[in-house]
Every structure is written in C-alpha cells, then in structure tokens.
Scaffold this motif. Structure first.
Motif, PDB file in Angstrom:
ATOM      1  N   MET A  60       0.824  -1.200   0.000  1.00 50.83           N
ATOM      2  CA  MET A  60       0.000   0.000   0.000  1.00 50.83           C
ATOM      3  C   MET A  60       0.867   1.262   0.000  1.00 50.83           C
ATOM      4  N   ILE A  61       1.913   1.270   0.827  1.00 51.17           N
ATOM      5  CA  ILE A  61       2.787   2.430   0.929  1.00 51.17           C
ATOM      6  C   ILE A  61       3.538   2.655  -0.384  1.00 51.17           C
ATOM      7  N   VAL A  62       4.022   1.574  -0.976  1.00 54.43           N
ATOM      8  CA  VAL A  62       4.748   1.684  -2.251  1.00 54.43           C
ATOM      9  C   VAL A  62       3.842   2.277  -3.328  1.00 54.43           C
ATOM     10  N   LYS A  63       2.600   1.831  -3.380  1.00 52.90           N
ATOM     11  CA  LYS A  63       1.641   2.341  -4.372  1.00 52.90           C
ATOM     12  C   LYS A  63       1.441   3.840  -4.204  1.00 52.90           C
ATOM     13  N   ASP A  64       1.329   4.307  -2.964  1.00 54.26           N
ATOM     14  CA  ASP A  64       1.131   5.733  -2.715  1.00 54.26           C
ATOM     15  C   ASP A  64       2.386   6.547  -3.026  1.00 54.26           C
ATOM     16  N   ILE A  65       3.552   6.002  -2.720  1.00 60.07           N
ATOM     17  CA  ILE A  65       4.796   6.711  -3.017  1.00 60.07           C
ATOM     18  C   ILE A  65       4.951   6.927  -4.522  1.00 60.07           C
ATOM     19  N   ARG A  66       4.499   5.980  -5.310  1.00 57.60           N
ATOM     20  CA  ARG A  66       4.586   6.112  -6.766  1.00 57.60           C
ATOM     21  C   ARG A  66       3.696   7.233  -7.295  1.00 57.60           C
ATOM     22  N   LEU A  67       2.687   7.648  -6.497  1.00 58.15           N
ATOM     23  CA  LEU A  67       1.830   8.766  -6.885  1.00 58.15           C
ATOM     24  C   LEU A  67       2.473  10.116  -6.599  1.00 58.15           C
ATOM     25  N   ALA A  68       3.470  10.136  -5.727  1.00 52.23           N
ATOM     26  CA  ALA A  68       4.068  11.400  -5.269  1.00 52.23           C
ATOM     27  C   ALA A  68       4.512  12.261  -6.442  1.00 52.23           C
ATOM     28  N   GLY A  69       4.075  13.526  -6.432  1.00 54.07           N
ATOM     29  CA  GLY A  69       4.484  14.472  -7.460  1.00 54.07           C
ATOM     30  C   GLY A  69       3.659  14.408  -8.730  1.00 54.07           C
ATOM     31  N   PHE A  70       2.690  13.482  -8.811  1.00 51.84           N
ATOM     32  CA  PHE A  70       1.893  13.379 -10.037  1.00 51.84           C
ATOM     33  C   PHE A  70       1.028  14.616 -10.204  1.00 51.84           C
ATOM     34  N   ARG A  71       0.975  15.117 -11.426  1.00 49.23           N
ATOM     35  CA  ARG A  71       0.161  16.290 -11.741  1.00 49.23           C
ATOM     36  C   ARG A  71      -0.197  16.248 -13.230  1.00 49.23           C
ATOM     37  N   TYR A  72      -1.458  16.504 -13.549  1.00 48.25           N
ATOM     38  CA  TYR A  72      -1.882  16.538 -14.942  1.00 48.25           C
ATOM     39  C   TYR A  72      -1.278  17.751 -15.652  1.00 48.25           C
ATOM     40  N   PHE A  73      -0.960  17.574 -16.928  1.00 52.25           N
ATOM     41  CA  PHE A  73      -0.327  18.658 -17.678  1.00 52.25           C
ATOM     42  C   PHE A  73      -1.239  19.877 -17.822  1.00 52.25           C
ATOM     43  N   ASP A  74      -2.547  19.645 -17.862  1.00 51.02           N
ATOM     44  CA  ASP A  74      -3.483  20.767 -17.997  1.00 51.02           C
ATOM     45  C   ASP A  74      -3.998  21.268 -16.653  1.00 51.02           C
ATOM     46  N   ASP A  75      -3.362  20.831 -15.576  1.00 49.78           N
ATOM     47  CA  ASP A  75      -3.751  21.273 -14.237  1.00 49.78           C
ATOM     48  C   ASP A  75      -3.137  22.650 -13.965  1.00 49.78           C
ATOM     49  N   THR A  76      -3.974  23.665 -13.879  1.00 46.13           N
ATOM     50  CA  THR A  76      -3.502  25.035 -13.624  1.00 46.13           C
ATOM     51  C   THR A  76      -3.898  25.521 -12.228  1.00 46.13           C
ATOM     52  N   SER A  77      -4.343  24.599 -11.384  1.00 47.53           N
ATOM     53  CA  SER A  77      -4.756  24.982 -10.034  1.00 47.53           C
ATOM     54  C   SER A  77      -3.547  25.405  -9.202  1.00 47.53           C
ATOM     55  N   LYS A  78      -3.813  26.161  -8.173  1.00 43.74           N
ATOM     56  CA  LYS A  78      -2.756  26.677  -7.311  1.00 43.74           C
ATOM     57  C   LYS A  78      -2.178  25.569  -6.440  1.00 43.74           C
ATOM     58  N   SER A  79      -0.855  25.458  -6.450  1.00 39.55           N
ATOM     59  CA  SER A  79      -0.201  24.429  -5.629  1.00 39.55           C
ATOM     60  C   SER A  79      -0.233  24.828  -4.158  1.00 39.55           C
ATOM     61  N   PRO A  80      -0.205  23.856  -3.258  1.00 38.86           N
ATOM     62  CA  PRO A  80      -0.194  24.168  -1.830  1.00 38.86           C
ATOM     63  C   PRO A  80       1.049  24.964  -1.428  1.00 38.86           C
TER      64      PRO A  80
END
Length: 263
Positions: A60-80
C-alpha cells in the motif's frame, strides 16, 4: 441338586484399576501430542499472518509513493504552500518515521456539458503512534507502535479538515497495522546514496529517486517459550540487539518515485 461353581467369570478390582491407569496414560499421551501439533499449527498461522500483513501494508505504501508528485499537464490549479511531493520526518528516539505524500487528481464537475474537470491536490500521511493495546499481565501499553493513515485535501488556501470536508476521499487517522516495531524510511538519490538530511523543499525533494522502506512487525502473542536473541537490521547499519519471546517479520522494499522532478 446344587452345582458347585468352580470358576467365576469377571474382572477383579485390581484389573479394573490397572485398566483405568493405562487408559489415563494413553489419554495423557494423546493430549500432549494434540497440544504439540496445535501449538505448531498456531505458530505457522501466526508466522504466515505476520508475513502477509507486513507485505500488504508495504504494498500500500509503495503504491502511494509512486503517486508522489503526479500532476496533470493541464492542471492550472494553485499548488499548496511549501509544496513538497515527499516529506519524510525522521523519528527522534524511536524507529518509527513519518511520511507525507502529495499528488494531484481530477474529477468531473457535476452537471457540466461538455465535461469540466476539477483538479485537486491531496496529501497522504503515514505516521506512527504508540499502540493502545494493553499487556494482559502488566496492564500497561505494549512496547510497539501502530501506523495510521490520513488523507487531506488542499482547498486553495489550507489543508481541509476531514471533519469539515464533503470529499469522500478525505479521512483521518485510520489505523492500518498494529504491533509495529520499526518503520524506517530513507530517501535515495540518482547515485544510490541516502539523502541526509532529508529534503524539506520542492527542489531537494525532486532529487529523490527511490524510497527504501523497512517495516518490522511483531507477533501479537508470545511465540517462543524462552527469550531469543534477535537483531533488527537497519538500512543505515544502526542495528539493534535484544532478547524477547516474540516473533518478528522484517520487510525491506525499494519504492521508485516515478513522477518526481516532472513539475
């Protein structure tokens, strides 16, 4: 005319007592054999359960770590604010680290034609807390940790509290495993070296290519009759030696960060 009885068929009291003693010896031998087999079976089940639980949690942890930093190319929302895809907080005085994982996701906005997507940044947190399980003999909390998982949502200005959120993907402090001895995380760079100190900025976090995970889980019940000498091996070679009667499963896995540095 009365016939003289020369012999009487039956069992004497002595023979009866001898039979009872032999039966008791046989029953005791059968019970001892059953107990030995049952204990052996329980140990096999405990060993398999610990191994399976540890591997499920690490997966479970490995699966979540692989998501880290993912962002859609057309995502223009404000980053945290202070956006860091992977933030590891090293434990002080214990072998239980904490990790925050940030990534982006999108949903279709209801009742929109053509479809309009809503982009959201989520943060997954794995952290250790003292186990709340009480030892039956001492009535004190056992010497182990429990790992909790939380997921929060960036609302544009702050991390949204799960209690106030309408997002069904957000939750807080769900225990995923108990009886944890160690949960150690090491960020590794592209040269295979441990990054020390752990990154706390976006630029340094993007240097993480692999996260080495060490998880050590112990049995719920006493496994050995006598204390056994054990060694918990750490990835930074700070091994721990101790004696006790519990079984431990130690799992070491490397999780590759597929989306780091793509922002």
């Amino acid at each position: 005319m009365n016939k003289k009885i020369s012999s009487i068929a039956g069992v004497t009291l002595v023979e009866l007592l001898i039979g009872i003693v032999i039966s008791m010896i046989m029953m005791a031998a059968m019970f001892t054999s059953y107990q030995a087999v049952n204990n052996s079976y329980s140990q096999v089940i405990d060993r398999a359960k610990i191994s399976q639980t540890g591997r499920n949690i690490v997966g479970m942890i490995v699966k979540d770590i692989r998501l880290a930093g993912f962002r859609y190319f057309d995502d223009t929302s404000k980053s945290p604010t202070n956006y860091v895809p992977i933030l590891i907080t090293k434990a002080k005085g214990s072998g239980c680290d904490k990790i925050d994982i940030m990534y982006s996701d999108k949903r279709v906005k209801p009742a929109t034609k053509p479809k309009v997507y809503i982009y959201t940044t989520y943060k997954i947190t794995y952290e250790c807390k003292q186990s709340n399980i009480l030892d039956k003999k001492t009535k004190k909390k056992i010497s182990a940790f429990a790992i909790y998982k939380s997921k929060s949502k960036w609302d544009g200005s702050d991390w949204e509290s799960p209690t106030n959120s309408t997002d069904d993907l957000v939750y807080k402090d769900e225990m995923i495993v108990d009886y944890v001895q160690d949960f150690i995380l090491f960020p590794i760079d592209d040269k295979g070296k441990i990054i020390n100190p752990t990154p706390t900025t976006l630029a340094n976090s993007n240097k993480i290519k692999v996260i080495d995970i060490l998880l050590s889980v112990r049995s719920q019940n006493i496994f050995y009759k006598n204390n056994k000498s054990k060694t918990i091996y750490s990835l930074d070679k700070t091994n721990k030696n101790f004696n006790d009667k519990f079984l431990r499963e130690q799992i070491v896995v490397s999780a590759h960060t597929r989306n780091m540095g793509l922002q």
